[in-house]
Design an enzyme around this catalytic site. Structure first.
Site, short mmCIF file in Angstrom:
data_model
loop_
_atom_site.label_atom_id
_atom_site.label_comp_id
_atom_site.label_asym_id
_atom_site.label_seq_id
_atom_site.Cartn_x
_atom_site.Cartn_y
_atom_site.Cartn_z
N THR A 43 0.83 -1.20 0.00
CA THR A 43 0.00 0.00 0.00
C THR A 43 0.86 1.26 0.00
O THR A 43 0.62 2.20 -0.76
CB THR A 43 -0.92 0.01 1.23
OG1 THR A 43 -1.69 -1.18 1.26
CG2 THR A 43 -1.86 1.21 1.19
N THR A 44 1.90 1.27 0.85
CA THR A 44 2.77 2.43 0.96
C THR A 44 3.57 2.64 -0.32
O THR A 44 4.01 3.76 -0.61
CB THR A 44 3.71 2.26 2.16
OG1 THR A 44 2.93 1.93 3.32
CG2 THR A 44 4.49 3.54 2.45
N TYR A 106 -12.70 -4.32 -3.06
CA TYR A 106 -13.78 -3.91 -3.96
C TYR A 106 -14.78 -5.03 -4.24
O TYR A 106 -15.98 -4.81 -4.24
CB TYR A 106 -13.23 -3.37 -5.30
CG TYR A 106 -14.30 -2.77 -6.18
CD1 TYR A 106 -14.81 -1.50 -5.90
CD2 TYR A 106 -14.83 -3.46 -7.26
CE1 TYR A 106 -15.81 -0.95 -6.68
CE2 TYR A 106 -15.83 -2.92 -8.04
CZ TYR A 106 -16.32 -1.66 -7.75
OH TYR A 106 -17.32 -1.12 -8.52
N TYR A 132 -2.60 -10.26 4.19
CA TYR A 132 -2.70 -8.83 4.53
C TYR A 132 -4.17 -8.51 4.77
O TYR A 132 -4.96 -8.42 3.83
CB TYR A 132 -2.13 -8.02 3.36
CG TYR A 132 -2.01 -6.53 3.56
CD1 TYR A 132 -2.24 -5.91 4.79
CD2 TYR A 132 -1.65 -5.72 2.49
CE1 TYR A 132 -2.12 -4.55 4.94
CE2 TYR A 132 -1.52 -4.35 2.62
CZ TYR A 132 -1.75 -3.78 3.85
OH TYR A 132 -1.63 -2.42 3.98
N ARG A 137 -9.21 -0.50 4.03
CA ARG A 137 -9.00 -0.25 2.60
C ARG A 137 -9.70 -1.29 1.73
O ARG A 137 -10.17 -0.97 0.64
CB ARG A 137 -7.50 -0.24 2.28
CG ARG A 137 -6.78 0.99 2.79
CD ARG A 137 -5.31 0.94 2.40
NE ARG A 137 -4.57 2.10 2.88
CZ ARG A 137 -4.36 3.21 2.19
NH1 ARG A 137 -4.86 3.31 0.96
NH2 ARG A 137 -3.67 4.21 2.69
N LYS A 160 -0.18 -9.88 8.13
CA LYS A 160 0.00 -8.46 8.43
C LYS A 160 -1.37 -7.96 8.86
O LYS A 160 -2.29 -7.85 8.04
CB LYS A 160 0.50 -7.67 7.22
CG LYS A 160 0.60 -6.17 7.50
CD LYS A 160 0.98 -5.36 6.28
CE LYS A 160 0.97 -3.86 6.61
NZ LYS A 160 1.31 -3.02 5.44
N ILE A 202 5.10 -4.37 10.03
CA ILE A 202 5.37 -3.87 8.68
C ILE A 202 5.02 -2.38 8.71
O ILE A 202 3.85 -2.01 8.80
CB ILE A 202 4.58 -4.64 7.62
CG1 ILE A 202 5.05 -6.10 7.60
CG2 ILE A 202 4.77 -4.01 6.24
CD1 ILE A 202 4.35 -6.98 6.59
#
Length: 293
Positions: A43-44, A106, A132, A137, A160, A202
């Site tokens: 994501t980052t 989504y 994850y 999100r 994570k 993380i």
């Protein structure tokens, strides 16, 4: 294998393209500062805006730079199972130590659908998977019963956990048998996460302060809680400031002040406003980090 401070690397851009030189320098800086692992294309790293070829190049470059000194957990997940399998397969070929596979976003799959997704990836590619879970999100939350089923898959190595629910650590410890690595996805509560039985974080903040984050994790995991808390007190304003506007905008702004990369983002992300920038500078001052005003 996966413990301590693992950095969710930003992806530097220059005139719209990936800045490989800056990325390489950032990754090397992380290793030299004591970071325990590198996580590209998460994501980052603005993974939703990266083309498949760009992701592959960044994964391969990270593996090349790490050269076995620290593990590489490559961001391979997407909301399409077939695409995830393809990227997971590439990560294995490139020499990554694991793939970070996000809960499909989504689509809003059911708990059974989530299990089927991770089973398909595990069955298709013999590479460790870090699940994850980031419902903020992805919209979907992998509940504990489903996580226990997923953890039993042959290639699933850990999670994570970006739910922000510290209680999940204990819930997973009770529900899951065998080895299962629990990594926090939230910097402000990383010490508490470890206290409940986690093995590390993380981290976004470690992009900016890799040495302090690594030292904090080491102190926490060794039971030196006074030392860990002292470092956390220095870092806490930075943890907060880096999420005052959409990440990784604040992290890239901080890195640009330190002369390490540009603050360029890819749309639809835009940079922090002046109020947030002031908060970031104040947080850098509080942490004792050098930068150019």
């Amino acid at each position: 294998m996966f413990r301590g401070s693992l950095t969710a690397l930003v992806t530097p851009f220059k005139n719209g393209a990936v800045d490989e030189d800056a990325f390489a320098a950032l990754a090397e800086r992380q290793i030299n500062a004591g970071t325990h692992g590198l996580v590209p294309c998460g994501t980052t790293g603005e993974s939703p805006t990266l083309e498949a070829d760009e992701k592959k190049r960044l994964i391969a470059l990270t593996v090349e730079i790490a050269a076995g000194r620290v593990p590489v957990i490559a961001g391979t997940g997407s909301n399409a199972t077939a695409s995830t399998i393809a990227m997971q397969r590439y990560a294995k070929e490139a020499g990554a130590d694991a793939g970070l596979v996000v809960a499909p976003y989504y689509n809003k799959p059911s708990q059974d659908g989530l299990f089927a997704h991770f089973k398909a990836v595990s069955d298709a590619v013999d590479l460790p998977i870090i699940v994850y879970n980031i419902p903020g999100r992805s919209i979907v939350d992998i509940q504990t019963p489903a996580m226990a089923r997923i953890a039993a898959l042959k290639n699933v190595a850990g999670v994570k956990d970006a739910t922000g629910d510290i209680g999940r650590v204990s819930a997973y410890r009770i529900a899951i048998t065998g080895e299962f690595c629990q990594l926090s996805g939230e910097d402000p509560t990383a010490i508490a996460y470890n206290a409940h039985g986690g093995q590390g974080c993380i981290s976004v903040t470690s992009n900016v302060a890799p040495d302090l984050c690594a030292q904090m994790q080491e102190a926490s995991l060794e039971g030196r809680l006074d030392d860990a808390r002292a470092i956390q007190d220095k870092l806490y304003p930075l943890h907060q400031a880096l999420f005052l506007s959409p990440s990784p905008g604040p992290a890239k702004y901080a890195l640009s002040l330190m002369g390490l990369c540009s603050d360029e983002l890819r749309l639809p992300l835009t940079g922090p406003d002046e109020t947030v920038k002031a908060a970031i500078r104040a947080a850098l001052d509080h942490a004792g980090l050098e930068y150019s005003a």
